[in-house]
Design a protein around this motif. Structure first.
Motif, PDB file in Angstrom:
ATOM      1  N   LYS A 115       0.822  -1.208   0.000  1.00 34.23           N
ATOM      2  CA  LYS A 115       0.000   0.000   0.000  1.00 34.23           C
ATOM      3  C   LYS A 115       0.860   1.265   0.000  1.00 34.23           C
ATOM      4  CE  LYS A 115      -4.042  -1.912   2.280  1.00 34.23           C
ATOM      5  NZ  LYS A 115      -3.548  -3.295   2.208  1.00 34.23           N
ATOM      6  N   ILE A 116       0.223   2.351  -0.420  1.00 37.75           N
ATOM      7  CA  ILE A 116       0.765   3.672  -0.153  1.00 37.75           C
ATOM      8  C   ILE A 116      -0.038   4.279   0.990  1.00 37.75           C
ATOM      9  CG2 ILE A 116       1.553   4.060  -2.519  1.00 37.75           C
ATOM     10  CD1 ILE A 116      -0.893   6.036  -2.771  1.00 37.75           C
ATOM     11  N   CYS A 117       0.585   5.185   1.698  1.00 32.17           N
ATOM     12  CA  CYS A 117      -0.094   5.963   2.729  1.00 32.17           C
ATOM     13  C   CYS A 117       0.019   7.419   2.314  1.00 32.17           C
ATOM     14  CB  CYS A 117       0.535   5.726   4.095  1.00 32.17           C
ATOM     15  SG  CYS A 117      -0.341   6.545   5.443  1.00 32.17           S
ATOM     16  N   GLN A 118      -1.116   8.043   2.116  1.00 29.76           N
ATOM     17  CA  GLN A 118      -1.139   9.387   1.553  1.00 29.76           C
ATOM     18  C   GLN A 118      -1.862  10.322   2.517  1.00 29.76           C
ATOM     19  OE1 GLN A 118      -3.377  10.154  -2.289  1.00 29.76           O
ATOM     20  NE2 GLN A 118      -1.271  10.187  -3.035  1.00 29.76           N
ATOM     21  N   LYS A 119      -1.321  11.537   2.640  1.00 29.06           N
ATOM     22  CA  LYS A 119      -1.973  12.514   3.520  1.00 29.06           C
ATOM     23  C   LYS A 119      -3.359  12.822   2.985  1.00 29.06           C
ATOM     24  CE  LYS A 119      -2.044  14.980   7.153  1.00 29.06           C
ATOM     25  NZ  LYS A 119      -3.508  14.928   7.104  1.00 29.06           N
ATOM     26  N   TYR A 120      -4.330  12.668   3.856  1.00 23.20           N
ATOM     27  CA  TYR A 120      -5.716  12.898   3.452  1.00 23.20           C
ATOM     28  C   TYR A 120      -5.954  14.388   3.246  1.00 23.20           C
ATOM     29  CZ  TYR A 120     -10.725  11.863   3.301  1.00 23.20           C
ATOM     30  OH  TYR A 120     -12.033  11.703   2.904  1.00 23.20           O
ATOM     31  N   ILE A 121      -6.736  14.715   2.260  1.00 22.65           N
ATOM     32  CA  ILE A 121      -7.093  16.108   1.995  1.00 22.65           C
ATOM     33  C   ILE A 121      -8.263  16.445   2.911  1.00 22.65           C
ATOM     34  CG2 ILE A 121      -7.818  17.771   0.242  1.00 22.65           C
ATOM     35  CD1 ILE A 121      -6.609  15.801  -1.845  1.00 22.65           C
ATOM     36  N   GLU A 122      -7.948  17.031   4.075  1.00 21.90           N
ATOM     37  CA  GLU A 122      -8.978  17.247   5.095  1.00 21.90           C
ATOM     38  C   GLU A 122      -9.986  18.316   4.704  1.00 21.90           C
ATOM     39  OE1 GLU A 122      -5.736  17.945   5.806  1.00 21.90           O
ATOM     40  OE2 GLU A 122      -5.002  16.519   7.311  1.00 21.90           O
ATOM     41  N   THR A 123      -9.541  19.303   3.922  1.00 22.67           N
ATOM     42  CA  THR A 123     -10.428  20.421   3.576  1.00 22.67           C
ATOM     43  C   THR A 123     -10.603  20.502   2.067  1.00 22.67           C
ATOM     44  OG1 THR A 123      -8.528  21.926   3.615  1.00 22.67           O
ATOM     45  CG2 THR A 123      -9.833  21.737   5.637  1.00 22.67           C
ATOM     46  N   PRO A 124     -11.330  19.567   1.487  1.00 25.03           N
ATOM     47  CA  PRO A 124     -11.557  19.620   0.045  1.00 25.03           C
ATOM     48  C   PRO A 124     -12.629  20.648  -0.298  1.00 25.03           C
ATOM     49  CG  PRO A 124     -12.771  17.795   0.973  1.00 25.03           C
ATOM     50  CD  PRO A 124     -12.004  18.423   2.116  1.00 25.03           C
ATOM     51  N   ALA A 125     -12.639  21.077  -1.540  1.00 26.04           N
ATOM     52  CA  ALA A 125     -13.775  21.840  -2.022  1.00 26.04           C
ATOM     53  C   ALA A 125     -14.991  20.919  -2.038  1.00 26.04           C
ATOM     54  CB  ALA A 125     -13.490  22.373  -3.425  1.00 26.04           C
ATOM     55  N   LEU A 126     -16.132  21.444  -1.639  1.00 23.46           N
ATOM     56  CA  LEU A 126     -17.342  20.641  -1.553  1.00 23.46           C
ATOM     57  C   LEU A 126     -18.369  21.103  -2.578  1.00 23.46           C
ATOM     58  CD1 LEU A 126     -17.753  20.479   2.338  1.00 23.46           C
ATOM     59  CD2 LEU A 126     -16.567  18.853   0.845  1.00 23.46           C
ATOM     60  N   PHE A 127     -19.270  20.230  -2.916  1.00 25.54           N
ATOM     61  CA  PHE A 127     -20.372  20.550  -3.807  1.00 25.54           C
ATOM     62  C   PHE A 127     -21.655  20.109  -3.122  1.00 25.54           C
ATOM     63  CE2 PHE A 127     -23.131  19.317  -7.491  1.00 25.54           C
ATOM     64  CZ  PHE A 127     -23.320  20.600  -7.994  1.00 25.54           C
ATOM     65  N   ARG A 128     -22.509  21.081  -2.826  1.00 30.65           N
ATOM     66  CA  ARG A 128     -23.736  20.800  -2.066  1.00 30.65           C
ATOM     67  C   ARG A 128     -23.415  20.166  -0.712  1.00 30.65           C
ATOM     68  NH1 ARG A 128     -27.004  17.794  -7.008  1.00 30.65           N
ATOM     69  NH2 ARG A 128     -27.048  19.564  -8.456  1.00 30.65           N
ATOM     70  N   GLY A 129     -22.260  20.528  -0.141  1.00 31.53           N
ATOM     71  CA  GLY A 129     -21.856  20.005   1.160  1.00 31.53           C
ATOM     72  C   GLY A 129     -21.238  18.630   1.112  1.00 31.53           C
ATOM     73  N   LYS A 130     -21.038  18.101  -0.097  1.00 37.23           N
ATOM     74  CA  LYS A 130     -20.518  16.736  -0.238  1.00 37.23           C
ATOM     75  C   LYS A 130     -19.154  16.736  -0.918  1.00 37.23           C
ATOM     76  CE  LYS A 130     -25.104  14.608  -0.486  1.00 37.23           C
ATOM     77  NZ  LYS A 130     -25.812  15.830  -0.012  1.00 37.23           N
ATOM     78  N   LYS A 131     -18.388  15.718  -0.599  1.00 33.31           N
ATOM     79  CA  LYS A 131     -17.084  15.528  -1.223  1.00 33.31           C
ATOM     80  C   LYS A 131     -17.274  15.041  -2.657  1.00 33.31           C
ATOM     81  CE  LYS A 131     -12.857  12.774  -0.563  1.00 33.31           C
ATOM     82  NZ  LYS A 131     -12.173  11.825   0.317  1.00 33.31           N
ATOM     83  N   PHE A 132     -16.368  15.460  -3.539  1.00 33.30           N
ATOM     84  CA  PHE A 132     -16.430  14.992  -4.923  1.00 33.30           C
ATOM     85  C   PHE A 132     -15.022  14.906  -5.480  1.00 33.30           C
ATOM     86  CE2 PHE A 132     -16.247  19.571  -5.309  1.00 33.30           C
ATOM     87  CZ  PHE A 132     -15.438  19.796  -6.419  1.00 33.30           C
ATOM     88  N   ASP A 133     -14.871  14.130  -6.538  1.00 33.35           N
ATOM     89  CA  ASP A 133     -13.644  14.180  -7.318  1.00 33.35           C
ATOM     90  C   ASP A 133     -14.005  14.214  -8.794  1.00 33.35           C
ATOM     91  OD1 ASP A 133     -14.093  11.552  -8.166  1.00 33.35           O
ATOM     92  OD2 ASP A 133     -12.737  10.693  -6.699  1.00 33.35           O
ATOM     93  N   LEU A 134     -13.020  14.440  -9.626  1.00 35.09           N
ATOM     94  CA  LEU A 134     -13.219  14.650 -11.055  1.00 35.09           C
ATOM     95  C   LEU A 134     -12.428  13.604 -11.828  1.00 35.09           C
ATOM     96  CD1 LEU A 134     -12.738  18.534 -11.074  1.00 35.09           C
ATOM     97  CD2 LEU A 134     -14.890  17.276 -10.855  1.00 35.09           C
ATOM     98  N   ARG A 135     -13.075  12.984 -12.791  1.00 36.28           N
ATOM     99  CA  ARG A 135     -12.399  12.030 -13.670  1.00 36.28           C
ATOM    100  C   ARG A 135     -12.146  12.703 -15.020  1.00 36.28           C
ATOM    101  NH1 ARG A 135     -11.985   6.540 -14.935  1.00 36.28           N
ATOM    102  NH2 ARG A 135     -11.146   6.398 -12.818  1.00 36.28           N
ATOM    103  N   TYR A 136     -10.870  12.860 -15.352  1.00 38.04           N
ATOM    104  CA  TYR A 136     -10.458  13.378 -16.651  1.00 38.04           C
ATOM    105  C   TYR A 136      -9.949  12.216 -17.495  1.00 38.04           C
ATOM    106  CZ  TYR A 136     -10.807  18.213 -15.072  1.00 38.04           C
ATOM    107  OH  TYR A 136     -11.279  19.418 -14.625  1.00 38.04           O
ATOM    108  N   VAL A 137     -10.176  12.296 -18.796  1.00 40.04           N
ATOM    109  CA  VAL A 137      -9.683  11.293 -19.727  1.00 40.04           C
ATOM    110  C   VAL A 137      -8.587  11.920 -20.575  1.00 40.04           C
ATOM    111  CG1 VAL A 137     -10.229   9.875 -21.724  1.00 40.04           C
ATOM    112  CG2 VAL A 137     -11.780   9.922 -19.768  1.00 40.04           C
ATOM    113  N   VAL A 138      -7.409  11.293 -20.541  1.00 39.96           N
ATOM    114  CA  VAL A 138      -6.241  11.788 -21.259  1.00 39.96           C
ATOM    115  C   VAL A 138      -5.830  10.755 -22.299  1.00 39.96           C
ATOM    116  CG1 VAL A 138      -3.816  12.451 -21.033  1.00 39.96           C
ATOM    117  CG2 VAL A 138      -5.469  13.146 -19.282  1.00 39.96           C
ATOM    118  N   LEU A 139      -5.560  11.211 -23.502  1.00 40.37           N
ATOM    119  CA  LEU A 139      -5.126  10.342 -24.587  1.00 40.37           C
ATOM    120  C   LEU A 139      -3.653  10.580 -24.869  1.00 40.37           C
ATOM    121  CD1 LEU A 139      -8.247  10.431 -24.880  1.00 40.37           C
ATOM    122  CD2 LEU A 139      -7.931  10.225 -27.348  1.00 40.37           C
TER     123      LEU A 139
END
Length: 844
Positions: A654-678
């Motif tokens: 495993k990797i151990c990664q520092k958690y992003i404690e203060t993410p930008a929220l959308f409607r009060g919820k956590k989100f991430d973005l999936r980009y597609v790169v060619l």
């Protein structure tokens, strides 16, 4: 089940457990007859003031490999279900709390303090100590209510002018000048104790003591300056109130000395050298700073003792960071910190210690039992994975052994061995019953403690000493140095501008390709006339596969070097999480868009140092654990617990990664973005970004409450495999997000573009072996935005799931604002990669 059938059915399991074949018969008998007889052979005893239990042999001695015992599993669970089970299964939290010694109120257990003696009693005792017929040489005036005025009134210079040792422990002395004035008249004083007096913390005392008491060698149990034989005699128990004077030859027969935590700043001194201590064989120097002596001089001082065989000293410390190096520097030693030098050399140990303090969980009486158990369980739980002929179960099973098994403590020299075992009464997994097997690996005598090795099979190459931190307080200085060393290495080795240009790749004039693919979306939606799908991979121009196109696959399917593939050689440098972090580190050092990341298989010590440093600073210590090469957040955990981080290594790399404690929220919820790169070409870099990205949204409102950390719906966003997809189209998300946070998405988009370009530039620079003229690939890149709307790289995924890309028509929020039709997605992907088009794709 007969014995022969038992062995045939369980042969692989028995071999994996390592149980001696001579015990198979006893094991078979106990399993088929459900014999759990450990309780009649062993007994459980409380220790560590009730914070732990240990297992002792109750009956007569038991021989090596003479018997095997079944240990039941009191609780088995998948980690995401642990909290709910503790809160809902009747009696479970209560049993686990008792088993883990966290069931009580944990009030600080203080010894009962007798009521204060009356003033008259203290005066009477004081008069008795000072009013004898003989002049006292050793005076103990502890806890007698002596204040500054009273101390002056005692006139110690007259009552005991030749006083050797004075203890004023636990009184009310406040003024440094008063104390120094009294001491200046006691010119023979060699030992002074004023602990637990307000004056004890005065800097004036430490500064002026040498002038006031030139003969003083001990102050508050610490050895001062060039201390002599008297203070060493005191530490050895040869100098005390019965024998306060001693003599210079007192130490000539001393073999063992404990000088731990004595504030020693240098060695040798006039009282500690090979002349005064010619027979010294065992020495404890733990907890001393040695700040006034070089490591070389200290080493020479220790070498001068001809018979010294055993040494205890802080590692890292004044003699360096490695027990292995120290054993070479002091070749006459047989033992360092309780570990045989032979073992240190064999196992190449850096730090060793047989006296590590237990790491007990902290909790408060107000906490519910379930919370206490969740914090304490990492000292007790063990793990396994289920498997059949087809595949390995993705989620590990954790379990707690019953009271008997859980009472067995750790030892580097154990006398028991444990192994999980699955009994299959009818020969199938449907009837499986899990146990742990326990058998003696040494002869054990009555009353002897029974122990096991918690890290059986782990040596220093597998970071054994660092892993012990899950159960023990290991030397913080060692990990602090490992953390510093790790970060000193984090600097770019190459710059992305170092890219070596090669000849431009080419598809020639070819405008028609045959394509083999096993990916449903390609098979369903690739329908433009330039590409024809066929079933025979050996005859295809393009192999677009979900499986790895390696040498074995090439042989199996008859593939050749002239075929295009949807994979680049060595692309593991970005699609495996530990390699991704290392590639970025080599290229950029510590880029702001990459969360602090540690590969636990190689940098556990550095992580522990970082964790400890954050804890001392009071920083948040929330981390996320991710398997190297699993998708969909499988076996991924968010935790603040250092023991939990370390124990999770047992379920795979495993990797151990520092958690992003203060993410930008959308409607009060956590989100991430999936980009597609060619990626069309690596050198020169030809990179394209799909004009549409996809939002993945958590189901619950975001919170960092401890109880939420195990809630998948709060901290994770990949819901499309759980039938709970919270779908929001890009063209709906962006305007609402801009309004909610008063930001311009184009600014965010530009930051994302720069980061994505940097990721693939790093791969091109650091891993030029990744170049291949016959490779074309599509990658999914997952990012989050922090509260300042800066992108953070999460992972890069090979052959990403493009179900949503093919399913939804999405209006572009940047560029020409046209609609990208889902049914055209793979037509445009193949057009970009093989026909040099750029429909719905923008060059990076």
């Amino acid at each position: 089940m007969e014995y022969r059938e038992f062995v045939e059915t369980h042969g692989i399991l028995l071999a994996a457990a390592g149980l001696p074949a001579d015990l198979y018969g006893k094991l078979h008998h106990k399993l088929v007859n459900d014999v759990l007889d450990g309780g009649s052979v062993f007994e459980i005893e409380e220790c560590e003031n009730g914070r732990q239990r240990r297992l002792l042999l109750a009956g007569d001695g038991i021989g090596k490999e003479s018997d095997v015992f079944l240990v039941d599993h009191a609780w088995s669970f998948r980690l995401p279900d642990a909290r709910k089970q503790l809160e809902t299964i009747p009696g479970l939290a209560e049993r686990m709390a008792k088993l883990m010694c966290v069931a009580g109120d944990q009030d600080d257990q203080e010894n009962e303090i007798d009521p204060d003696e009356s003033h008259e009693d203290k005066e009477e005792e004081l008069a008795k100590k000072l009013g004898g017929d003989e002049e006292p040489l050793w005076l103990e005036l502890d806890e007698l209510g002596i204040d500054d005025e009273k101390l002056e009134s005692l006139d110690l210079a007259t009552a005991c002018p030749n006083l050797i040792a004075l203890s004023l422990w636990g009184n009310g002395l406040e003024c440094a000048d008063v104390l120094l004035n009294v001491l200046s008249s006691l010119r023979s004083l060699r030992g002074l104790w004023v602990n637990e007096n307000p004056v004890a913390s005065s800097e004036v005392i430490l500064k002026d003591l040498p002038d006031a008491c030139p003969s003083l060698e001990i102050y508050n149990s610490k050895l001062l300056g060039d201390f002599g034989w008297w203070s060493i005699g005191f530490c050895c128990g040869l100098i005390d109130s019965e024998n306060p004077l001693g003599s210079e030859g007192l130490l000539e027969n001393v073999e063992n000395i404990d000088l731990s935590n004595r504030g020693i700043r240098k060695l040798p001194t006039k009282g500690f050298n090979h002349v005064v201590l010619p027979k010294l064989t065992s020495l404890n120097l733990r907890g001393n700073s040695f700040e006034d002596v070089s490591s070389g001089d200290l080493l020479q001082a220790l070498k001068s003792f001809p018979l010294l065989k055993s040494l205890e000293i802080d590692i890292p410390g004044a003699l360096g960071n490695s027990a292995l190096k120290l054993s070479n520097d002091l070749p006459k030693l047989l033992e360092i910190n309780g570990v045989a030098v032979v073992k240190i050399l064999e196992e190449e140990k850096d730090f060793v210690d047989t006296r590590l303090k237990q790491r007990f969980p902290l909790w408060s009486p107000e906490e519910p039992l379930s919370e206490r158990v969740l914090r304490a369980m990492w000292r007790y739980i063990m793990t396994y994975r289920l498997a059949d002929e087809v595949k390995l179960d993705e989620m590990p099973v954790w379990y707690v052994m019953d009271e008997l098994g859980s009472a067995v403590r750790h030892s580097d020299e154990p006398n028991l061995k444990f192994a999980p075992f699955m009994f299959l009464p009818d020969g199938s997994m449907n009837s499986a019953v899990s146990y742990t097997l326990m058998w003696p690996t040494k002869n054990i005598t009555k009353g002897e403690e029974c122990t096991r090795d918690y890290l059986l099979g782990f040596d220093e190459k597998k970071q054994r000493s660092a892993r012990l931190t899950a159960w023990f307080h290991t030397p913080e200085a060692y990990f602090e140095q490992a953390y510093k060393d790790h970060h000193q290495k984090i600097h770019p080795s190459k710059r992305p501008t170092d890219i070596i240009s090669t000849s431009q790749h080419s598809n020639g004039n070819k405008r028609h390709f045959t394509v083999y693919s096993d990916i449903p979306q390609v098979m369903d939606f690739l329908n433009r006339p330039e590409f024809t799908l066929i079933d025979d991979p050996s005859k295809a121009d393009i192999i677009w596969a979900s499986w790895q196109v390696d040498e074995e696959a090439c042989k199996a399917f008859g593939l050749n070097q002239d075929q295009f593939t949807n994979q680049f050689p060595f692309e593991a440098c970005i699609v495996m999480k530990h390699n991704l972090a290392e590639t970025m580190r080599l290229a950029y050092g510590n880029p702001e868009w990459l969360p602090t990341t540690y590969n636990l298989e190689s940098h556990l010590a550095a992580l522990i140092g970082d964790y400890n440093a954050r804890e001392k600073r009071g920083d948040d210590n929330l981390w996320i654990l991710k398997p190297w090469n699993m998708a969909r957040t499988i076996d991924t955990t968010v935790t603040r617990s250092l023991p939990a981080i370390i124990r999770h290594m047992e379920t795979g790399p495993k990797i151990c990664q520092k958690y992003i404690e203060t993410p930008a929220l959308f409607r009060g919820k956590k989100f991430d973005l999936r980009y597609v790169v060619l990626l069309r070409c690596l050198q020169p870099l030809e990179l394209f970004l799909c004009d549409v990205f996809w939002i993945r949204l958590a189901l619950n409102d975001y919170t960092l409450d401890e109880s939420s950390l195990s809630e998948y719906e709060t901290h994770f966003t990949v819901m499309n495999y759980r039938n709970k997809l919270n779908h929001v189209n890009t063209h709906d998300f962006v305007p609402e997000f801009e309004k909610e946070h008063n930001v311009n998405w184009r600014d965010i988009h530009e930051r994302v573009r720069k980061m994505l370009r940097a990721v693939f530039e790093a791969a091109s620079t650091i891993h030029q072996e990744m170049y291949s003229p016959k490779s074309r690939a599509i990658y999914g890149v997952d990012i989050m935005l922090d509260s300042n709307f800066h992108p953070k790289l999460l992972e890069v995924t090979y052959c990403p799931d493009c179900t949503r890309a093919c399913k939804y028509d999405v209006k572009k929020v940047v560029g020409d604002n046209t609609v990208m039709k889902g049914v055209d997605f793979f037509n445009n992907v193949f057009g970009c990669l093989f026909l040099n088009e750029a429909q719905d794709m923008t060059p990076l």
